[in-house]
Design an enzyme around this catalytic site. Structure first.
Site, mmCIF file in Angstrom:
data_model
loop_
_atom_site.group_PDB
_atom_site.id
_atom_site.type_symbol
_atom_site.label_atom_id
_atom_site.label_comp_id
_atom_site.label_asym_id
_atom_site.label_seq_id
_atom_site.Cartn_x
_atom_site.Cartn_y
_atom_site.Cartn_z
ATOM 1 N N TYR A 210 0.821 -1.216 0.000
ATOM 2 C CA TYR A 210 0.000 0.000 0.000
ATOM 3 C C TYR A 210 0.856 1.269 0.000
ATOM 4 C CZ TYR A 210 -3.967 3.022 1.134
ATOM 5 O OH TYR A 210 -4.918 4.003 1.115
ATOM 6 N N GLU A 217 2.128 6.333 -7.178
ATOM 7 C CA GLU A 217 1.093 7.208 -7.747
ATOM 8 C C GLU A 217 1.453 8.674 -7.562
ATOM 9 O OE1 GLU A 217 -2.739 6.098 -6.195
ATOM 10 O OE2 GLU A 217 -2.261 3.971 -6.343
#
Length: 288
Positions: A210, A217
């Site tokens: 995660y 991103e």
């Protein structure tokens, strides 16, 4: 961003529906005394035999619920198997490319069609929530799916100069491993045969994946900012006949800033879910 929060709900949606509808309950035995028979005959003549009618309706409703549950389970099983296979194909393609080329440059172009297809196909997860076969919030599913599609179509696909950035590889690897684990978890859960390793992987891999995915991103969006500012892509300038203005550059900045409050909330929620599922802790979450 990560999508662990809906694990239990999506995994068991169809299966629980199928299991909840048992065989129809038998009708109670009625007395065969003459008086009772006369009473029944009188009721039938008057069209007031409500008990038998209600029992029949209950049986019919139970049968419909069972058929819907079986159909939902079959579709969700097919969907999750297909998605697991798709992300496995993507993983194999990524490994093969790197082994052959020895570099990440050109990786995105080589796998972009497969990535776009299966990530866009995930829009069906919103439909699953809308029609009620998965008991997950439509809003939650919509945000989770749309954030991925945003990264694929409106950032990486649209801004070609950033496709060879190392950060793209970061989120691609994180997404791929996460989705293989997630969809296989759902599949085995629907089949009522969940191996402990898959369950363990589902609630442990995210601890590393995660943050890696979020970092990838954010770095990719950051790398896109100079190009977006220079070209003014997707922006609407004044004056125009609609009298509206939109600056994609600032929109990306706001998107990056939104990670600051959202990431800790989701990450710590997943850690609580991990303790609950793997260690059996009773977690009481207070409403804000």
């Amino acid at each position: 961003m990560g999508r662990l929060t809906e694990a239990a709900a999506a995994a068991g949606g169809g299966a629980s529906a199928a299991r909840s509808a048992g065989p129809p309950a038998p009708l109670p035995l009625s007395s065969t005394s003459p008086g009772c028979a006369a009473t029944m005959a009188s009721s039938e003549e008057d069209g007031t035999n409500g008990g038998a009618s209600e029992a029949g309706e209950e049986r019919e409703a139970a049968g419909k619920r069972r058929r819907r549950g079986l159909l939902a389970t079959a579709w969700l099983t097919f969907y999750n198997i297909a998605m697991t296979a798709g992300w496995l194909v993507l993983a194999i393609a990524m490994v093969r490319f790197y082994m052959e080329k020895g570099t990440h440059k050109g990786l995105y172009r080589s796998i972009q069609k497969t990535l776009k297809f299966f990530q866009t196909f995930a829009l069906l997860e919103i439909v699953h929530c809308l029609i009620g076969i998965v008991p997950t919030s439509v809003l939650v599913a919509g945000v989770q799916v749309s954030s991925r599609i945003f990264m694929v179509w409106l950032v990486t696909h649209s801004i070609k100069p950033i496709q060879n950035e190392e950060s793209v590889v970061l989120f691609l690897v994180a997404w791929t491993v996460t989705e293989i684990t997630r969809y296989s978890f759902y599949t085995f859960s629907l089949l009522d045969h969940l191996p402990y390793f898959v369950k363990w992987a589902r609630y442990n891999f995210f601890i590393i994946l995660y943050p890696v995915g979020v970092a990838g991103e954010l770095l990719t969006i950051y790398a896109a900012l100079p190009y977006v500012k220079k070209t003014g892509m997707f922006s609407i300038r004044l004056p125009n006949k609609y009298n509206v203005s939109f600056d994609y550059y600032y929109f990306l900045l706001i998107t990056m800033a939104s990670y600051i409050p959202l990431f800790p909330q989701l990450y710590f929620h997943m850690l609580r879910q991990r303790r609950k599922v793997l260690h059996g802790e009773v977690i009481v979450e207070k409403d804000d």
